[in-house]
Motif scaffolding. Structure first.
Motif, mmCIF file in Angstrom:
data_model
loop_
_atom_site.group_PDB
_atom_site.id
_atom_site.type_symbol
_atom_site.label_atom_id
_atom_site.label_comp_id
_atom_site.label_asym_id
_atom_site.label_seq_id
_atom_site.Cartn_x
_atom_site.Cartn_y
_atom_site.Cartn_z
ATOM 1 N N VAL A 1 -97.431 66.783 25.578
ATOM 2 C CA VAL A 1 -96.893 67.985 24.946
ATOM 3 C C VAL A 1 -97.325 67.990 23.484
ATOM 4 N N THR A 2 -97.325 69.157 22.891
ATOM 5 C CA THR A 2 -97.679 69.302 21.478
ATOM 6 C C THR A 2 -96.456 69.032 20.626
ATOM 7 N N VAL A 3 -96.604 68.151 19.667
ATOM 8 C CA VAL A 3 -95.496 67.824 18.768
ATOM 9 C C VAL A 3 -95.909 68.180 17.348
ATOM 10 N N SER A 4 -94.943 68.473 16.526
ATOM 11 C CA SER A 4 -95.227 68.814 15.136
ATOM 12 C C SER A 4 -95.559 67.556 14.347
ATOM 13 N N ALA A 5 -96.301 67.748 13.271
ATOM 14 C CA ALA A 5 -96.689 66.616 12.425
ATOM 15 C C ALA A 5 -95.448 66.012 11.776
ATOM 16 N N PRO A 6 -95.365 64.671 11.704
ATOM 17 C CA PRO A 6 -94.183 64.054 11.090
ATOM 18 C C PRO A 6 -94.142 64.309 9.592
ATOM 19 N N ALA A 7 -92.949 64.464 9.083
ATOM 20 C CA ALA A 7 -92.782 64.676 7.640
ATOM 21 C C ALA A 7 -92.969 63.358 6.900
ATOM 22 N N PHE A 8 -93.574 63.437 5.729
ATOM 23 C CA PHE A 8 -93.804 62.240 4.918
ATOM 24 C C PHE A 8 -92.578 61.971 4.066
ATOM 25 N N ASN A 9 -92.016 60.789 4.234
ATOM 26 C CA ASN A 9 -90.869 60.386 3.428
ATOM 27 C C ASN A 9 -91.289 59.285 2.475
ATOM 28 N N ARG B 1 -98.029 50.534 20.873
ATOM 29 C CA ARG B 1 -96.725 50.727 21.520
ATOM 30 C C ARG B 1 -96.443 52.213 21.734
ATOM 31 N N TYR B 2 -96.869 53.042 20.793
ATOM 32 C CA TYR B 2 -96.637 54.482 20.940
ATOM 33 C C TYR B 2 -97.376 55.024 22.178
ATOM 34 N N TRP B 3 -98.633 54.640 22.340
ATOM 35 C CA TRP B 3 -99.427 55.173 23.472
ATOM 36 C C TRP B 3 -98.968 54.571 24.790
ATOM 37 N N ARG B 4 -98.369 53.376 24.773
ATOM 38 C CA ARG B 4 -97.834 52.836 26.023
ATOM 39 C C ARG B 4 -96.630 53.649 26.485
ATOM 40 N N ARG B 5 -95.867 54.172 25.535
ATOM 41 C CA ARG B 5 -94.693 54.976 25.894
ATOM 42 C C ARG B 5 -95.052 56.423 26.200
ATOM 43 N N ALA B 6 -96.235 56.875 25.736
ATOM 44 C CA ALA B 6 -96.585 58.290 25.875
ATOM 45 C C ALA B 6 -96.703 58.694 27.334
#
Length: 331
Positions: free
Chosen positions: A104-112, A326-331
């Motif tokens: 799915v398309t997700v929005s870009a994360p905000a920079f903190n 780890r992110y791509w394993r959960r994707a």
């Protein structure tokens, strides 16, 4: 062997000739046999070309699926052609309409920005916003420039170039000085390596070729050159990589660098070949797979990205690489 689309064009030309022959007013007794001969050859070419264009799932079993296509072309003239070409289109577009995509398309994360300790200088202010804001005090912006000076140019090159036209002379000159100093530090090393190359021995030349390739690539990687100068640096880096590989073709590091250069130039096929050479030479997945995954990401092959990142071990030294895997394993 002819491409499928050429076979279809030849089939259409023969079929048109067969129809012209059939509609002629000739009194030849063999007219029907001649028509059937041309029509059979046209059906053979049409079946071969259209069958090759069908999705792989439509070409099983191989023999009977081809026979069905030929029979449709031979026994149903004209309408069979429309049905075959329509089947090719349906085979490609209809499954895609009902395929369930796992992404799915997700929005870009905000920079903190990371809060700095009390008395540390900028506290919670965004460094980029500070440097580009003409409303901030000049003294505070100069402190920010000193912080940027100690950071890698790959992360700060864009903001430094944005401040080259700043209204404050000190900010503008300091930004130019930081970029110029870091670029000259690399170009001095390039000049020294070039001088050594003229009098080097054969074994020494190979190391210098490697060094020159890495230095030219560093200009690009550190975001110190732009436009035509960037393209020239990429070309020179590729040249010295190529020379080094001609001296020692089993250097996995040079193959990896060649792949990254090709990737930066948009030469995706050559980049993939270079990365695959790294794998064959035994480079670990943690070094090669991230670049193969980036290549697959450019091509929109998200399933392959997940497979490549999933093959990376959890004990790699790079924490950011571990997080990506780890992110791509959960994707």
């Amino acid at each position: 062997m002819h491409e499928p689309r050429f076979l279809i064009v030849y089939a259409l030309l023969l079929e048109a000739g067969a129809f012209v022959l059939l509609l002629s007013r000739s009194s030849d007794d063999l007219l029907l046999i001649k028509y059937l001969g041309l029509h059979a050859v046209a059906s053979l070419l049409l079946a071969s070309g259209a069958w090759a264009l069908l999705p792989s799932g439509f070409r099983k079993p191989r023999i009977w699926s081809w026979v069905l296509t030929f029979c449709l072309a031979f026994f149903v003239p004209a309408f069979g052609l429309v049905a075959i070409l329509g089947g090719v289109l349906v085979g490609y577009f209809l499954p895609a309409a009902f395929r369930k995509e796992p992404f799915v398309t997700v929005s870009a994360p905000a920079f903190n920005p990371v809060p700095m300790p009390a008395g540390g200088g900028f506290r919670q202010e965004d460094l980029k916003t500070l440097l580009l804001s003409s409303d901030s005090p000049t003294e505070l912006r100069l402190q920010g420039m000193m912080t940027v000076r100690r950071m890698p140019t790959r992360s700060t090159g864009e903001v430094l170039r944005d401040t080259l036209d700043d209204q404050v002379d000190d900010i503008r000159l300091l930004a130019y000085g930081i970029l110029d100093q870091k670029e000259k530090a690399i170009t001095r090393q390039i000049d020294r390596a070039m001088r050594l190359l003229d009098s080097a021995t054969l074994s020494r030349k190979y190391r210098l070729y490697r060094r020159l390739a890495e230095l030219y690539w560093e200009l690009v990687y550190q975001d110190l050159v732009q436009g035509d100068i960037r393209q020239l640096a990429l070309d020179r880096a590729y040249h010295y990589v190529d020379v080094a590989l001609s001296e020692k073709s089993d250097d996995g590091g040079m193959w990896l660098l060649q792949g990254r250069i090709c990737l930066a130039q948009g030469r995706l096929t050559e980049a993939e070949q270079s990365f695959m050479s790294c794998r064959m030479l035994g480079l670990p997945a943690s070094r090669v797979n991230p670049w193969l995954a980036e290549l697959a990401l450019w091509r929109g092959q998200y399933t392959r990205v997940r497979k490549l990142m999933g093959a990376i071990a959890d004990n790699t030294r790079s924490s950011s690489l571990n997080q990506s895997a780890r992110y791509w394993r959960r994707a």
